[in-house]
Design an enzyme around this catalytic site. Structure first.
Site, PDB file in Angstrom:
ATOM      1  N   HIS A 164      -0.987  -2.684   6.381  1.00  0.00           N
ATOM      2  CA  HIS A 164       0.188  -2.074   6.234  1.00  0.00           C
ATOM      3  C   HIS A 164       1.367  -2.496   7.120  1.00  0.00           C
ATOM      4  CE1 HIS A 164      -2.092   1.964   4.923  1.00  0.00           C
ATOM      5  NE2 HIS A 164      -2.747   0.791   4.219  1.00  0.00           N
ATOM      6  N   HIS A 200      -6.679  -8.389  -0.480  1.00  0.00           N
ATOM      7  CA  HIS A 200      -6.511  -7.041   0.198  1.00  0.00           C
ATOM      8  C   HIS A 200      -7.585  -7.463   1.730  1.00  0.00           C
ATOM      9  CE1 HIS A 200      -5.855  -2.775   0.672  1.00  0.00           C
ATOM     10  NE2 HIS A 200      -6.912  -2.642   1.062  1.00  0.00           N
ATOM     11  N   ASP A 258       0.818  -1.260   0.114  1.00  0.00           N
ATOM     12  CA  ASP A 258      -0.126  -0.022  -0.009  1.00  0.00           C
ATOM     13  C   ASP A 258       0.902   1.340   0.161  1.00  0.00           C
ATOM     14  OD1 ASP A 258      -1.618  -2.248   1.040  1.00  0.00           O
ATOM     15  OD2 ASP A 258      -2.945  -0.873   1.667  1.00  0.00           O
ATOM     16  N   HIS A 262      -3.334  -4.254   2.896  1.00  0.00           N
ATOM     17  CA  HIS A 262      -4.354  -3.653   3.739  1.00  0.00           C
ATOM     18  C   HIS A 262      -3.732  -3.473   4.889  1.00  0.00           C
ATOM     19  CE1 HIS A 262      -8.126  -2.351   5.046  1.00  0.00           C
ATOM     20  NE2 HIS A 262      -8.291  -3.318   6.086  1.00  0.00           N
ATOM     21  N   HIS A 310     -10.473   1.406  -0.175  1.00  0.00           N
ATOM     22  CA  HIS A 310     -10.517   2.821  -0.698  1.00  0.00           C
ATOM     23  C   HIS A 310     -10.614   3.173  -1.943  1.00  0.00           C
ATOM     24  CE1 HIS A 310     -10.039   3.780   3.643  1.00  0.00           C
ATOM     25  NE2 HIS A 310      -8.841   2.981   3.536  1.00  0.00           N
ATOM     26  N   GLU A 320      -4.134   2.065  -3.388  1.00  0.00           N
ATOM     27  CA  GLU A 320      -5.494   2.489  -2.847  1.00  0.00           C
ATOM     28  C   GLU A 320      -5.148   3.649  -1.654  1.00  0.00           C
ATOM     29  OE1 GLU A 320      -7.556   0.436   0.192  1.00  0.00           O
ATOM     30  OE2 GLU A 320      -6.118   0.345   1.797  1.00  0.00           O
ATOM     31  N   ASN A 321      -3.961   4.005  -1.126  1.00  0.00           N
ATOM     32  CA  ASN A 321      -3.747   5.100  -0.259  1.00  0.00           C
ATOM     33  C   ASN A 321      -2.868   6.157  -0.921  1.00  0.00           C
ATOM     34  OD1 ASN A 321      -3.593   2.401   1.862  1.00  0.00           O
ATOM     35  ND2 ASN A 321      -4.979   3.769   2.216  1.00  0.00           N
TER      36      ASN A 321
HETATM   37 FE   LIG Z   1      -4.230   0.528   2.747  1.00  0.00          FE
HETATM   38 FE   LIG Z   2      -7.197  -1.276   2.623  1.00  0.00          FE
END
Ligand SMILES: [Fe+2]
Ligand SMILES: [Fe+2]
Length: 276
Positions: free
Chosen positions: A178, A151, A8, A176, A68, A39-40
């Site tokens: 992290h 994820h 991520d 997901h 996200h 996604e981030n």
């Molecule tokens: Fe994430």
């Molecule tokens: Fe996530």
């Protein structure tokens, strides 16, 4: 062949280390394909069209997302028009985006990329196991190399997905949480598994966000803005070696590339990055 999944990417610090360091990493690690979970990427949540283009220009071959995905809705057009970015395959059929991608690696091998979302401590979605079956059944037989980004929150689910797909995909790599897990292995059927490959962004943080903000809100219930942190930027990921004839993984190792290493490379360490 050798494939990297970047964990991520969080905010501008995460994008900076990718934009400035990936070319050197591709050369150093002799990578044939780079997949990134982004996604981030936009201010810690979602992705925008300029950031999509920035990551592709930096050397990312395919982008996966997660819960996200639609936080910045301006990405929806890209999700529909581009073939190197995927939505979770267990989202509704009419959710914007493609349920898998087939991209060509630097060595000429075609690689299928599939994203799946977990169901534990996450918004309800369709069954990820059945979605995996559906997408795998739709792939051309000659696409032997298949990488799944699962994820999800629960390590048990991620281990189970590895076992469920063992021998049918080259790798099941988690994103997901992290936080990278130290369980990288190649399962008996030839599928590489790591429950979570970690985060690309500031590690002096709580999952990429400022410690003081998360602390205040958690202790006092006083809402604050969970701003993206800045310190100790690392690029986390997993590098998988795959026999492209069979699609079986032959090895997997964790990657942790730090800002300090970047600063000693001769790559474009001062390159500008897109605004959030
Ligand atoms: Fe994430
Ligand atoms: Fe996530």
């Amino acid at each position: 062949m050798r494939v990297l999944l970047i964990g991520d990417i969080v905010g501008k610090p995460g994008r900076q280390i990718v934009v400035r360091g990936l070319a050197a990493l591709i050369a150093r690690e002799q990578l044939d394909l780079v997949i990134a979970n982004a996604e981030n990427a936009a201010a810690g949540s979602g992705i925008t069209p300029p950031i999509y283009r920035e990551l592709i220009a930096a050397g990312v071959d395919c982008i996966t997302l997660g819960d996200h995905i639609y936080r910045r809705s301006e990405i929806n057009g890209v999700l529909q028009s581009e073939t190197n970015i995927v939505k979770p395959a267990n989202f509704p059929a009419d959710a914007p985006g493609h349920d898998h991608a087939i991209v060509t690696a630097r060595n000429g091998t075609r690689v299928a990329v599939i994203s799946l979302l977990g169901r534990v401590f996450m918004r309800p979605v369709d069954c990820p196991w059945r979605a995996a079956d559906r997408v795998l059944a739709s792939l051309p037989d000659d696409v032997k190399v298949r990488v799944v980004d699962f994820h999800a929150e629960a390590t048990s689910d991620k281990q189970l997905m590895g076992r469920y797909l063992d021998g049918r995909v080259s790798a099941v790599l988690g994103t997901h949480t992290h936080v990278p897990t130290a369980d990288e292995s190649v399962l008996p059927g030839g599928t590489a598994l790591q429950c979570d490959v970690g985060m690309t962004g500031p590690h002096d943080s709580i999952l990429g966000r400022r410690v003081d903000r998360v602390m205040e809100t958690t202790l006092s219930f006083n809402p604050t803005h969970f701003e993206v942190a800045t310190g100790d930027v690392r690029l986390n990921g997993a590098i998988v070696d795959i026999d492209e004839q069979t699609g079986r993984a032959t090895g997997i190792r964790r990657l942790c590339f730090r800002q300090a290493e970047l600063d000693t490379t001769t790559s474009a360490k001062t390159a500008a990055v897109e605004p959030d």
